[in-house]
Design an enzyme around this catalytic site. Structure first.
Site, mmCIF file in Angstrom:
data_model
loop_
_atom_site.group_PDB
_atom_site.id
_atom_site.type_symbol
_atom_site.label_atom_id
_atom_site.label_comp_id
_atom_site.label_asym_id
_atom_site.label_seq_id
_atom_site.Cartn_x
_atom_site.Cartn_y
_atom_site.Cartn_z
ATOM 1 N N LEU A 102 -18.593 -3.522 49.764
ATOM 2 C CA LEU A 102 -18.804 -4.430 50.889
ATOM 3 C C LEU A 102 -20.123 -5.131 50.631
ATOM 4 O O LEU A 102 -21.110 -4.475 50.264
ATOM 5 C CB LEU A 102 -18.882 -3.656 52.215
ATOM 6 C CG LEU A 102 -17.574 -3.101 52.777
ATOM 7 C CD1 LEU A 102 -17.866 -2.221 53.986
ATOM 8 C CD2 LEU A 102 -16.635 -4.233 53.180
ATOM 9 N N ASP A 103 -20.177 -6.438 50.813
ATOM 10 C CA ASP A 103 -21.417 -7.137 50.516
ATOM 11 C C ASP A 103 -22.518 -6.767 51.519
ATOM 12 O O ASP A 103 -22.272 -6.117 52.535
ATOM 13 C CB ASP A 103 -21.197 -8.654 50.450
ATOM 14 C CG ASP A 103 -20.785 -9.262 51.781
ATOM 15 O OD1 ASP A 103 -21.516 -9.073 52.765
ATOM 16 O OD2 ASP A 103 -19.742 -9.939 51.830
ATOM 17 N N TYR A 104 -23.723 -7.178 51.203
ATOM 18 C CA TYR A 104 -24.921 -6.798 51.963
ATOM 19 C C TYR A 104 -24.785 -7.117 53.447
ATOM 20 O O TYR A 104 -25.210 -6.343 54.312
ATOM 21 C CB TYR A 104 -26.116 -7.538 51.362
ATOM 22 C CG TYR A 104 -27.458 -7.199 51.966
ATOM 23 C CD1 TYR A 104 -28.078 -5.983 51.704
ATOM 24 C CD2 TYR A 104 -28.116 -8.119 52.773
ATOM 25 C CE1 TYR A 104 -29.319 -5.685 52.238
ATOM 26 C CE2 TYR A 104 -29.368 -7.824 53.318
ATOM 27 C CZ TYR A 104 -29.965 -6.602 53.042
ATOM 28 O OH TYR A 104 -31.196 -6.305 53.580
ATOM 29 N N SER A 106 -21.975 -7.473 55.163
ATOM 30 C CA SER A 106 -20.757 -6.939 55.785
ATOM 31 C C SER A 106 -20.932 -5.475 56.164
ATOM 32 O O SER A 106 -21.834 -4.795 55.692
ATOM 33 C CB SER A 106 -19.559 -7.102 54.845
ATOM 34 O OG SER A 106 -19.335 -8.479 54.567
#
Length: 249
Positions: A102-104, A106
């Site tokens: 999951l990106d930073y 999210s």
């Protein structure tokens, strides 16, 4: 007798694909002989297997879900000193790794495990494991845009596969909507890029389901150990997804 890369993955060395890279690079020895052939068979109970000269150790496989907060890196370390999932897993004695990312910005559901074999099953593109997100956007995308997301939309790295997309909630006072979207791929920042493509950028993104795993009830920043039944169901969901995708028209 089992395939060498499978034994390495089960021992928690890395995912099966990464273990295959180790073998091809000549980093793996069996009974003091370097093995570079993929698919070589070994007996994990009798053979002495080492990686970079260090013997692998059988370990207890563990599985946890985590509700990743926004502003946390989906990694066990970060050279820039930002918070990582390791800051939230200090009570887990085994060394676990995130499955997928999951990106930073999210948040939401992550699976943490030392089971490299299962990690490979869940992330390999051929298995089409479903991942469901709630995307909060400004305004309300009209039906034709939702259909574009459902049918596949062109990104800079190609057309996306069909997705399941529906309105989850609409807030007229805030002029925003929450769209539930289920994808079967794992491209980098894919959901955000899909909504960018229809000109409705995502303000908040939360993953709420990964295969058979659900986020419900898990507080932000907390982890929860899976039961044996949940692990079995997760493995079954991967095989079911593969069977559906391979089913003839």
């Amino acid at each position: 007798m089992e395939r060498l890369q499978k034994v390495l993955a089960h021992a928690g060395v890395a995912s099966r694909r990464k273990c295959e890279e180790y073998i091809e690079a000549g980093r793996v020895q069996v009974n003091e002989e370097t093995v570079t052939t993929l698919g070589a068979k070994v007996d994990p109970l009798l053979d002495v297997i080492t990686v970079d000269g260090k013997p692998i150790k059988a370990q207890t496989l563990v599985y946890y879900t985590m509700n990743k907060p926004k502003g946390v890196i989906t990694s066990v370390s970060d050279p820039e000193g930002r918070q990582t999932i390791s800051d939230y897993t200090k009570d887990i004695k085994e060394r676990v790794y995130p499955v997928g990312r999951l990106d930073y910005e999210s948040e939401g559901l992550l699976l943490l495990t030392n089971d490299g074999e299962l990690a490979n099953l869940l992330t390999h593109p051929k298995h089409h494991v479903p991942k469901t997100y709630l995307a909060t956007v400004k305004g309300v995308p009209h039906g034709s845009l939702i259909e574009k997301l459902q049918n596949g939309i062109m990104l800079d790295d190609g057309m996306t596969a069909p997705a399941e997309v529906e309105y989850h909630d609409v807030n007229p006072e805030k002029n925003e909507s929450v769209i539930a979207i289920t994808i079967y791929e794992g491209r980098n920042r894919q959901v955000r890029r899909m909504f960018d493509a229809i000109h409705y950028p995502v303000n908040r993104l939360k993953r709420v389901q990964f295969g058979s795993l659900l986020l419900s009830g898990l507080p932000r920043g907390k982890t929860q150990k899976l039961t044996a039944a949940q692990v079995k169901e997760l493995r079954s969901s991967v095989l079911e997804s593969q069977n559906i995708q391979n089913k003839p028209e």
